[in-house]
Structures are given as structure tokens and as C-alpha cells.
Design an enzyme around this catalytic site. Structure first.
Site: not given
Ligand code: ISL
Length: 575
Positions: A273, A206, A98, A346-347
């Protein structure tokens, strides 16, 4: 041109703090992953994507990095990560790290130096701005823009020492890096090369489409429209896929990826992402001729059940909307570009609870039905830990049960607006990211075999029934079904690269599509999935699906194939 290796591959995501704990401190770690490497082999996955293990204050579970070139002691050490890399490579599995470079931790030395004074050499590595319109620092409305941070409150934090604000699109402990500054980009590229030289096989990047912000030549950033249910504005149009994003990714490709390979000499894997990315943009990002990224994570399908007030305002997910969305992405990336396919990560809450039916009667069948639906699309499927055994959402009862900074940030924001907890709980229960973060259920013992200590977040009480040990040798299990789906992608060219045509786009319960690859054997597959518990007369709805050879199904072969049973999925060969 031969199709890239990832057309036949499945990626498995490990969220290390919840995967397996080897030292009894209640937190998963690299030792735990190393002990379970054979689980990846058993499933047949080709890539492991490891969520962040770098040193971090853990404000956002490691997505706030304070050192890009080491491993947090809570997870192990660099030596252990090397061991894991070798163990995976020995089994022919790639390791994707990541990469979180839209922001660092506020404890990263770059930021510590940047905040130390307005003349610091790294001051411009982050987004520092004076109060708006000459207002006093900290005065109401003095924030440089009205943007809300993803975790609640303003996206700007005042630093008393210099009287300026810094931008943090996520928590205040995650200041955004200023990619306009070429030194920042060079430092990131350097660090990425360091990891590749160490032996990793690619990156999942990310929120990488947030790194180019709309900024005027004089440094001005613009407000966004108001957000329903929030005192702040929606700045997303100002920082999602901004004006220089393609330039930045092209530059990264040249500087970092060109000439480098994975452990076996094959191409690296680069996944971006990208919240808010459109199909049109995704096609540009993933067109191989443009050399930016290999695929993107888009969010359209996982946002379909969000209401006007956002993710914690859940609405029923309509199958017709899902078809429209997936269908558009399949068509949009058919000629150039490539899709990534996912349900859980994970989100996100667990798909078996979200779109399936996690009641005892339907959990197995709905999980395997949705797995089939996803894996038979054109694209690279991603499997998130626990999804392979149909892990479900957690029965959260109190605010105290939650750990996630996003869930808690939203809840506190809403409480400040006068809403009480009882009103907030249903949305949190359905949508919290913590649903995905409860420990992997390895067996039916105390703490599900995850840890001998006290787990950092509660283990789902359903682990006594739903666990890896119970499913490993059961040919009817969800795990066994995933194994078959992963194998099928390797066996059949039509699964890997066949084209896609949606059928019955208006039907509210049956999701059906055709895959085709002239010259392959079979050259055609028909996939029919009953996304509901009631049987459907297939001979009436889709007569061409009756009387075909069953390549793979999630239920025992039917006595009467004219009826598609509740939650049944069939993969049928062409005529
Ligand atoms: O989906 C989302 C908007 O509500 C969030 O859960 C998420 O913050 C977004 O998808 C971005 O995610 C990534 O970056 C974030 C981190 O908290 C997430 O876990 C990661 O996958 C910040 O680094």
C-alpha cells in the site's frame, strides 16, 4: 514466460470487525469469517486479504499492533486463525495478512522499552528527537518538524519522562519504527518469516512506502510546505517513497520471500500500500525483474474528488480525469509491472454512492456498470466486503455517529479552528472511512444478520432491501454480476493479460476501452460503459461498438444496440 496466477485472480478484502460476529459481542471476528467461507467460494475469489487481527489497543481498529505474533481475543485466537487458513486452503483460496510495520502500537513492548529511557537498547528503534532549536519541551513550535499527522495535530508527541518527542505519522498511539536501524528490519523480517512458516500466503503491507524517511546524516528531518486549512505542514515529500525504499524492499524480498511459497507451492502475493506513489515509481516497485513487490495500491483515482482542503473537501469526480489517471497507470505498467484495481476498501467511501447513483432507480445498474468498468481493466481487481451487493454510504447525521479516528481527528482539528459541526458534516458524510466500515448486510433481519448483540457501529438502515440473502439466488443481482465478472477473468486470456487502449478520452459520460491479445479467443474485447443515467447514441459516438457480439452486459440484451442505456455496460467481442 507464463503470466503469474494473480493475472486471473480477484482478491477479497475482509475487514474483520465489520464482517460477521460469531459470539454476539457486536464486533466481527474470525469465527464469523470461518462461518462465511462459502461466500468466498460462491463469488469465486482466489485470495482473502484479512485486515489486522493482531493484539491491539484498537486505537485505529487494529492498525496499531501491540504483538505481531498473536491474535487479539476480540477476534479469536491463533488456533482459530489456523482453522481459517486451513478452511481457505481446502477451497483453494489463499490467505494474505495485513502487515503494519511502518509503526507499532505505543503499547508494543519495543516501544514501551524504547520510551523508558534515552539509553534504552531499543531507543533508536523509533524516531526520537529533542525539541527544535533548544526550545523548552512542549513550548509552542518546539516540535522537531512542522508535519501534520494523518489523523490531525502534530506528527510529534512529547514524552514528558525524557523531554523528547517521538514521531507518529498516524495517531499518537502509532509511533513510527525507525527502519534506518538494521535491527528493526531484522525483527520485522523475522516476524514475517514466522507468519509464512505458519502457512499464510503473502502480505498486504500497510503504508510501506513511508518506511524510508529523508533524514540527513546528522539526523535532521526537514519541514514541509504549509497545508491549506491546517496549522501544520505537509511532510509527505519527506517520508513518501524516500531514498532507501527500494533498498529496503529488495532486502525484504531476499530475506523473507525468496525460496518461500504459498500453500500450493505457487508464488506468494506481496502487495504494497503506497499513498502518493507515482506511476514511474510503481513501475520500479512492481517490475518482476527487480524483486520488490508484486503490485502496489496507488491512490491517484481515489484522490480525484478531493478539493484543495483535502479529502473532506469533496469535489465532483470528473470522468475525464478518471480516464486520464487510469489510462496513465495502464500505459505506465504495460511493459513491466502490474496494476491492482480497486474502488472500495476500508479507507474509502462506497463507490456506488461516490461515482455511481445509489438512488433506488439506479443503484443496481450503476454498481454493476462500475464493477464491469473496473474488472475489465488490466490488473488484479480487489473486492471489498459489501461491494459485491452494492453497499452504499451511511446516512450520517451527527458527529456522534462516527467512530473513525481519522474523521474524528479532522473534525476536532477543524472545531478548534472555529468551524462548527454543521459545516463539517457534508464533507464527513461523503468521505468518512466509516462509510466502508458499517457491518456487512447479510440479510434483512435486525442488525442485518451481522450480530445478535449491539453492533459497534450502526448498521445501514437500507439493509432491509440490500443484503446478501436477497441477492444470492437472483441472477439479476449485483452479486450475480460480480460472480460473472470474476469467472470471465478466469475464462478469457484477453481479460487476464490483454493489452489496454483507452477510447474516447475526452467524452464526459462514456468510458470505453479496448483489450487485445493476439492469438487468444477472442483476441479483442471492446468495453463500453455509460457512466450516467442518460442514454447515449452509440452509433454516433462509437459506431464500431454496434453490431458486435455481447460477451457480458449488466442489463438485459438490448433491442436496439445502437443505444447505450443509462448505466449500461457492455463487454463486446472483437470483429
Ligand atoms: O487515505 C488516507 C489519507 O486520508 C487514509 O485514510 C489512510 O490513513 C492511508 O490510506 C493509509 O492507510 C493505512 O494506514 C493507516 C490506517 O489507518 C489505514 O486503515 C490503513 O489502510 C495507518 O496504519
Amino acid at each position: 514466460m507464463t503470466a503469474p496466477w494473480w493475472t486471473r485472480s480477484v482478491v477479497y478484502q475482509v475487514y474483520p470487525r465489520s464482517f460477521a460476529d460469531s459470539d454476539g459481542d457486536g464486533m466481527g471476528d474470525l469465527g464469523g469469517v470461518l462461518e462465511r467461507v462459502d461466500h468466498f467460494v460462491d463469488l469465486g475469489v482466489d485470495v482473502v486479504w484479512l485486515s489486522p487481527v493482531y493484539p491491539s489497543p484498537q486505537d485505529d481498529n487494529g492498525y496499531d499492533i501491540s504483538d505481531y505474533r498473536d491474535v487479539d481475543p476480540v477476534f479469536g485466537s491463533l488456533a482459530l486463525l489456523d482453522d481459517l487458513t486451513d478452511a481457505l486452503h481446502d477451497r483453494g483460496i489463499r490467505l494474505v495478512m495485513d502487515l503494519v510495520v511502518n509503526h507499532t502500537s505505543d503499547e508494543h513492548p519495543w516501544f514501551v522499552a524504547s520510551r523508558s529511557s534515552t539509553t534504552s537498547p531499543t531507543r533508536d528503534w523509533y524516531w526520537w528527537r529533542p525539541p527544535r532549536d533548544g526550545a523548552a519541551p512542549g513550548a509552542p513550535g518546539a516540535e522537531p518538524t512542522n508535519w501534520r499527522s494523518a489523523f490531525g495535530g502534530s506528527a510529534w508527541q512529547l514524552d514528558e519522562a525524557t523531554g523528547e518527542y517521538y514521531l507518529h505519522l498516524f495517531s499518537r498511539k502509532q509511533p513510527d519504527l525507525n527502519w534506518e536501524n538494521p535491527e528493526v528490519r531484522r525483527a520485522v523480517h523475522d516476524m514475517m518469516r514466522w507468519w509464512l512458516d505458519r502457512g499464510v500466503d503473502g502480505f498486504r503491507m500497510d503504508v510501506i512506502n513511508f518506511v524510508s524517511k529523508h533524514v540527513e546524516p546528522d539526523g535532521t528531518l526537514h519541514d514541509g510546505p504549509p497545508m491549506p486549512g491546517s496549522p501544520w505542514g505537509d511532510g509527505s515529500a519527506q517520508f513518501m517513497s524516500g531514498p532507501r525504499i527500494h533498498e529496503f524492499l529488495g532486502e525484504m524480498h531476499r530475506e523473507v520471500f525468496e525460496g518461500r511459497t504459498a500453500f500450493d507451492g505457487g508464488p506468494l502475493l506481496v502487495v504494497g500500500e503506497m499513498p502518493g506513489v507515482t506511476v514511474e515509481d510503481a513501475r520500479l516497485f512492481t517490475d518482476p525483474a527487480r524483486r520488490e513487490v508484486d503490485m502496489v495500491f496507488q491512490f491517484e483515482h481515489v484522490d480525484l474528488d478531493h478539493g484543495p482542503h483535502g479529502r473532506y473537501d469533496p469535489q465532483p469526480l470528473r470522468l475525464v480525469d478518471l480516464k486520464t489517471s487510469f489510462g496513465r497507470w495502464q500505459a505506465g505498467l504495460a511493459e513491466a509491472g502490474w496494476n491492482s484495481l480497486y474502488w472500495d476498501k476500508h479507507d474509502q467511501p462506497r463507490i456506488v454512492s461516490r461515482l455511481g447513483d445509489d438512488s433506488p432507480a439506479h443503484r443496481r445498474d450503476s454498481a454493476t456498470c462500475l464493477a464491469t468498468l473496473l474488472h475489465l481493466h488490466r490488473g488484479t481487481p480487489y473486492l471489498y466486503q459489501g461491494q459485491e451487493i452494492a453497499m452504499a454510504n451511511f446516512p450520517f447525521e451527527r458527529l456522534l455517529d462516527f467512530r473513525d479516528i481519522e474523521s474524528l481527528g479532522w473534525a476536532h482539528e477543524q472545531q478548534a479552528l472555529g468551524r462548527d459541526v454543521a459545516e463539517l458534516l457534508p464533507g464527513l458524510r461523503a468521505q468518512s472511512r466509516d462509510n466502508a466500515r458499517t457491518p456487512v448486510q447479510w440479510d434483512d433481519t435486525r442488525n442485518a444478520g451481522f450480530t445478535t448483540g449491539e453492533p459497534w457501529i450502526a448498521v445501514n438502515p437500507d439493509h432491509t432491501t440490500w443484503n446478501v440473502a436477497a441477492q444470492r439466488d437472483d441472477p439479476r443481482s449485483v452479486l450475480a454480476h460480480y460472480r460473472r465478472l470474476i469467472a470471465l477473468r478466469k475464462e478469457l486470456d484477453v481479460v487476464a493479460t490483454g493489452d489496454f487502449a483507452m477510447l474516447l478520452p475526452e467524452h464526459e459520460q462514456v468510458y470505453a476501452f479496448r483489450r487485445r491479445l493476439p492469438g487468444a479467443d477472442p483476441a479483442e474485447l471492446l468495453v463500453v460503459c455509460n457512466v450516467g443515467g442518460e442514454p447515449v447514441d452509440l452509433d454516433v459516438l462509437l459506431p464500431e461498438a454496434v453490431g458486435r457480439e455481447l460477451v457480458l452486459g449488466n442489463l438485459p440484451a438490448p433491442d436496439d444496440d445502437a443505444v447505450l442505456r443509462g448505466w449500461e455496460a457492455r463487454v463486446l467481442s472483437g470483429s
